[in-house]
Write an enzyme that holds these catalytic residues in place. Structure first.
Site, PDB file in Angstrom:
ATOM      1  N   LYS A 267       2.858   3.985  -6.848  1.00 47.38           N
ATOM      2  CA  LYS A 267       1.475   4.155  -7.300  1.00 47.38           C
ATOM      3  C   LYS A 267       0.947   5.577  -7.163  1.00 47.38           C
ATOM      4  CE  LYS A 267       0.039  -0.633  -6.620  1.00 47.38           C
ATOM      5  NZ  LYS A 267      -0.987  -1.535  -6.080  1.00 47.38           N
TER       6      LYS A 267
ATOM      7  N   ASP B 263      -6.881  -1.815  -8.796  1.00 48.76           N
ATOM      8  CA  ASP B 263      -6.738  -2.446  -7.486  1.00 48.76           C
ATOM      9  C   ASP B 263      -8.055  -2.504  -6.711  1.00 48.76           C
ATOM     10  OD1 ASP B 263      -3.985  -3.065  -7.489  1.00 48.76           O
ATOM     11  OD2 ASP B 263      -3.445  -1.050  -6.855  1.00 48.76           O
TER      12      ASP B 263
END
Length: 249
Positions: free
Chosen positions: A72, A108
């Site tokens: 990420k 997220d």
């Protein structure tokens, strides 16, 4: 059974490993519910091949991809453009391939904040990876005072005393690192494929916490936002939620 034809639009999951993820059945159920000729496939990519993989799926005509552990943060340098949330968080979990350009965003953090009351609260986020960074950014944006703790800190493990929100953004599933108290809102990004609660979620339920949000709740919320970015359509969350339940033994 998902049928992939020459006309099928592909999206995928870039991670290492990807075998644990329930994102493929969740997204494929969403595509089927809307009658879309799309398919979501796992793409296990070791860290040293990430750049090759991103270029490869973009060149192969994929519409986009999700990005998971451990990529990420590393994927940021491979993006031509970041949205404001990803730029502030220093984390990307969603890629859109558009005319040869790689666009990075993060869903997220907002997935977590959408499930709790963050304004004016004190939040403890466990973890040092991309998900932890994204969650911390979103909580701060929502008005929470945030402390991030990781195993690299001398004070590990921390105490939940003095906090109103506890978020586990580590891969730990069956180890209770921080004991929750009843006044907490608890969010665990991790989940167990076999349907059992993680150690944190089980302890939070037993403690009668103010709110308990498990990893599948977060997966659905962040996945729905990614789905909309790729397709331009609102995600059919009922079908996606049902697929998550069905995918667990």
């Amino acid at each position: 059974m998902i049928e992939i034809r020459g006309t099928t639009t592909l999206v995928g999951l870039l991670g290492w490993p990807t075998s644990h993820s329930l994102s493929p059945p969740m997204h494929n159920a969403g595509f089927a519910a809307l009658g879309l000729d799309w398919a979501y496939v796992p793409l296990p990519v070791p860290p040293d091949r990430l750049a090759d993989a991103v270029r490869g799926v973009a060149a192969a005509g994929f519409a986009g991809a999700n990005v998971t552990i451990p990529h990420k943060q590393a994927v940021i340098t491979l993006c031509d453009e970041l949205d404001e949330v990803a730029r502030r968080a220093g984390s990307v979990n969603t890629l859109v391939f558009d005319g040869g350009r790689v666009l990075g965003s993060s869903t997220d953090g907002d997935a977590v904040v959408s499930r709790i009351e963050a304004g004016g609260r004190r939040a403890l986020v466990l973890g040092a990876g991309g998900a932890a960074l994204a969650v911390a950014e979103a909580l701060e944006r929502a008005g929470a005072a945030v402390t991030v703790a990781s195993r690299r800190d001398s004070g590990w493990p921390p105490s939940a005393g003095g906090f109103d929100i506890l978020v586990n953004a580590t891969p730990l599933k069956e180890e209770l690192v921080v004991a929750p108290h009843a006044r907490l809102q608890v969010v665990d990004l991790a989940y167990l494929q076999d349907g059992r609660d993680t150690a944190l979620v089980a302890a939070a339920r037993a403690a009668g916490c103010e709110a308990v949000v498990d990893g599948l709740d977060v997966l659905l919320a962040q996945g729905a936002a990614s789905f909309a970015r790729w397709t331009g359509r609102a995600a059919p969350t009922a079908a996606m939620r049902a697929a998550l339940r069905a995918a667990r033994p």
